[in-house]
Write a protein that holds these residues in place. Structure first.
Motif, PDB file in Angstrom:
ATOM      1  N   SER A   2      61.940 -70.204 -16.442  1.00  0.00           N
ATOM      2  CA  SER A   2      63.090 -69.270 -17.212  1.00  0.00           C
ATOM      3  C   SER A   2      64.136 -69.102 -15.956  1.00  0.00           C
ATOM      4  O   SER A   2      65.364 -69.312 -16.300  1.00  0.00           O
ATOM      5  N   GLY A  50      59.039 -66.825 -20.893  1.00  0.00           N
ATOM      6  CA  GLY A  50      59.174 -66.335 -19.754  1.00  0.00           C
ATOM      7  C   GLY A  50      57.931 -65.224 -19.805  1.00  0.00           C
ATOM      8  O   GLY A  50      57.203 -64.928 -20.502  1.00  0.00           O
ATOM      9  N   ALA A  51      57.704 -64.883 -18.256  1.00  0.00           N
ATOM     10  CA  ALA A  51      56.628 -63.992 -18.021  1.00  0.00           C
ATOM     11  C   ALA A  51      56.660 -62.635 -18.902  1.00  0.00           C
ATOM     12  O   ALA A  51      55.672 -62.012 -19.097  1.00  0.00           O
ATOM     13  N   TYR A  52      58.131 -62.267 -19.007  1.00  0.00           N
ATOM     14  CA  TYR A  52      58.258 -60.843 -19.899  1.00  0.00           C
ATOM     15  C   TYR A  52      57.620 -61.027 -21.316  1.00  0.00           C
ATOM     16  O   TYR A  52      57.287 -60.049 -21.724  1.00  0.00           O
ATOM     17  N   THR A  76      60.191 -66.987  -4.147  1.00  0.00           N
ATOM     18  CA  THR A  76      60.446 -67.550  -5.456  1.00  0.00           C
ATOM     19  C   THR A  76      61.917 -68.265  -5.178  1.00  0.00           C
ATOM     20  O   THR A  76      62.155 -69.198  -5.769  1.00  0.00           O
ATOM     21  N   LEU A 122      57.743 -67.643 -15.277  1.00  0.00           N
ATOM     22  CA  LEU A 122      58.796 -67.355 -14.952  1.00  0.00           C
ATOM     23  C   LEU A 122      59.700 -68.268 -14.330  1.00  0.00           C
ATOM     24  O   LEU A 122      60.923 -68.010 -14.361  1.00  0.00           O
ATOM     25  N   PHE A 133      64.487 -61.497 -13.493  1.00  0.00           N
ATOM     26  CA  PHE A 133      63.271 -62.408 -13.290  1.00  0.00           C
ATOM     27  C   PHE A 133      62.768 -62.394 -11.855  1.00  0.00           C
ATOM     28  O   PHE A 133      61.640 -62.427 -11.534  1.00  0.00           O
ATOM     29  N   ALA A 190      60.552 -59.412 -11.373  1.00  0.00           N
ATOM     30  CA  ALA A 190      59.160 -59.763 -12.024  1.00  0.00           C
ATOM     31  C   ALA A 190      58.442 -60.601 -11.154  1.00  0.00           C
ATOM     32  O   ALA A 190      57.197 -60.442 -11.028  1.00  0.00           O
ATOM     33  N   SER A 191      58.786 -61.629 -10.465  1.00  0.00           N
ATOM     34  CA  SER A 191      58.126 -62.689  -9.746  1.00  0.00           C
ATOM     35  C   SER A 191      57.670 -61.733  -8.536  1.00  0.00           C
ATOM     36  O   SER A 191      56.562 -62.077  -8.289  1.00  0.00           O
TER      37      SER A 191
END
Lengths: 505, 67
Positions: A339, A60-62, A163, A336, A140, A143-144
């Motif tokens: 996920s 994921g982006a994290y 998103t 992202l 998520f 974060a997006s």
């Protein structure tokens, strides 16, 4: 002029990407006729789609940001999460655990545990993972929103809604098939972006060898995969015991969003091959997440990076030429989304199959459960969007949720392993082993024990409790264990007699 | 025990990790063919999942020896 051009290229790439994955939803909608199509892609997935989808879901982006930060601070020890902390567990999952899920035609991991032990184990596992996955969606989405706001300039609220609409559309309309195929595309984008960053970095350094020689000269500890026991984050013993032997097998053998792809395999071989195939790109993930941390360490001016988590954003903003920066940004978004879609689909599967179908409305038509699955997916999207802004008010919420998950990983693995490998494990053994292991993990965390050791000791305790209670309670009847336990057929006298009768005509 | 382990040189971590990988490889080799190919229509060499697993484990051992 150069900045404006870069911005236009970034915007163009992101719009092309969003349109492309939106079309996937339209394309796959026609194939969804029942719950098996929606939750398990009609059990038609080939091994290579399963493998790539597993890794798309996993990264994921994290992970990008956090792992690059970890590499910036501690070096290649961060790669343990992709190597020792993944590959052995993936081999074990493919060759021992997955065949039992697949043969029993279950939809979820808790469903298998409920059949093997008792309903209480299924409920505990379903509620824990169901709640965890739904809460994760909010994080998520936030974060997006932050990423699109930072790079494109859209407002956070608008970015979150975009998103949710795009991912929500293809997940609701196309189910697991759409999720898995978009994961394949998203993983491809992630690797192209990651290799582009690596290429630019090595060219700037004058070659691969020169780069590593310079890194070794200036930061020798950064090229050591194991760090001393007094390291606060990655002590070597904790990495081997906690990560390698407990957290990683728990993730690769019992995490619904990972396992669900293998349950949608067209054959048992595809299910196992999919997990093994996933281990190949997994081995290469450090190129995507560790190298940017090294580049930041070597090229960023002193004082430019105050927090290790800024390592990757610094590389994207200051290091890459126009176009490549946009590509890497699209790779973030793809990571992202892959996920979010998997989390949505798995959360809907857990709540529909383990809770709704079991306890709220039994024996309804398949169309009814398909509708419920879609409605739940929509409800989770709405919840995720509404919950997203709260994650800003609690910046530690992601860390808190990871800690929360570490309470359950050890006991879940102990329950699963004994359930699959030991015919004598009983329903009460599973239930008491699982709940007492979770209680010990919570108690250890209150004493500020490192989470790697929490996972290890709660696993050992849960294993022992399960074994002791199982010995004190009557064994499960053979008809309950058939097909659920490793090597049980050889012990099953009734089955052996049936085989003998057949051989003797 | 913690004090005892603290005295161990770091290369012991590599030795333990490598031994674990070798044990896993040994276990993979002993998996029977009928189990490995179950669900596959043909028994082609590339479909032998033991080979896939052994290549993966080999790569891991090399990586841990390098770093």
């Amino acid at each position: 002029m150069r900045e404006a051009l870069a911005q236009h290229i970034d915007l163009f790439l992101i719009i092309i990407y969003l349109l492309a994955i939106f079309l996937f939803g339209v394309l796959f909608r026609q194939y969804i006729k029942n719950t098996e199509d929606y939750f398990l892609a009609g059990r038609a997935l080939p091994w290579w789609v399963i493998g790539m989808s597993i890794i798309g879901t996993n990264i994921g982006a994290y992970d990008y940001v956090g792992a690059a930060g970890g590499a910036y601070r501690f070096g290649i020890a961060q790669a343990n999460y992709e190597w020792l902390g993944a590959i052995p567990a993936m081999v074990v999952s493919a060759l021992i655990i997955i065949p039992y899920y697949w043969k029993n035609k279950v939809y979820t991991v808790p469903e298998y545990l409920g059949r093997r032990y008792k309903e209480g184990v299924r409920v505990i596992e379903a509620v824990i993972y169901g709640v965890f996955l739904v809460m994760l969606l909010g994080i998520f989405f936030w974060a997006s929103g932050i990423m699109l706001h930072t790079y494109i300039g859209w407002s956070i609220g608008f970015s979150i809604v975009i998103t949710a609409v795009v991912v929500g559309f293809y997940t609701i309309s196309g189910g697991l098939a759409a999720v898995a195929i978009t994961d394949v595309v998203q993983l491809g984008i992630m690797f192209v972006g990651g290799f582009a960053v690596a290429g630019v970095g090595f060219v700037k350094a004058g070659g691969v060898l020169k780069f590593f020689q310079a890194l070794k000269a200036s930061h020798p500890q950064h090229l050591k995969v194991f760090l001393p026991l007094d390291n606060p984050a990655y002590p070597w013993l904790g990495m081997i015991l906690g990560l390698g032997l407990v957290l990683s097998p728990a993730w690769w053998c019992a995490n619904q969003s990972i396992i669900q792809r293998t349950l949608g395999a067209k054959t048992e071989w595809d299910a196992r091959a999919g997990m093994l195939f996933a281990a190949f790109p997994k081995t290469l993930i450090p190129i995507l997440v560790v190298l940017p941390g090294f580049f930041a360490l070597m090229f960023a001016p002193a004082g430019a990076i105050k927090n290790p988590d800024q390592a990757l954003p610094w590389v994207v903003k200051n290091f890459l030429p126009p176009g490549i920066g946009g590509l890497v940004f699209v790779a973030f978004i793809a990571a992202l989304h892959s996920s979010v879609d998997s989390t949505l689909n798995s959360a809907a599967t857990l709540w529909t199959k383990d809770i709704y179908q079991r306890y709220i409305k039994k024996n309804a038509s398949d169309e009814h459960y398909l509708l419920v699955g879609r409605l739940l997916t929509f409800a989770f999207i709405v919840f995720g969007v509404l919950f997203a802004p709260f994650t800003e008010k609690f910046p530690g919420i992601y860390v808190a949720m990871q800690t929360l998950l570490s309470f359950f990983q050890g006991p879940t693995l102990a329950t699963l392993l004994l359930g699959v490998l030991w015919w004598r494990a009983t329903g009460w053994g599973g239930l008491i082993g699982l709940s007492s292991g979770v209680a010990l993990a919570v108690a250890l965390s209150l004493f500020k024990v490192n989470f790697l050791y929490v996972a290890w000791w709660s696993f050992v305790f849960s294993l022992l409790t399960n074994a002791i209670v199982s010995h004190l309670t009557p064994p499960e009847p053979p008809e309950k264990l058939r097909g659920l336990v490793y090597g049980y057929l050889e012990r099953d006298r009734e089955f052996a007699r049936a085989v003998e009768r057949r051989i003797n005509g | 025990m913690g004090e005892l382990l603290k005295g161990l040189p770091l290369y012991w971590a590599k030795i333990i990790a490598t031994l674990l990988y070798l044990l896993l490889a040994l276990w993979v080799i002993t998996r029977p063919s009928h189990f490995i190919f179950r669900g596959s229509r043909e028994r082609k060499r590339w479909k032998d999942l033991r080979l896939w697993a052994l290549v993966l484990i080999g790569i891991q051992i090399i990586l841990y020896l390098i770093f």
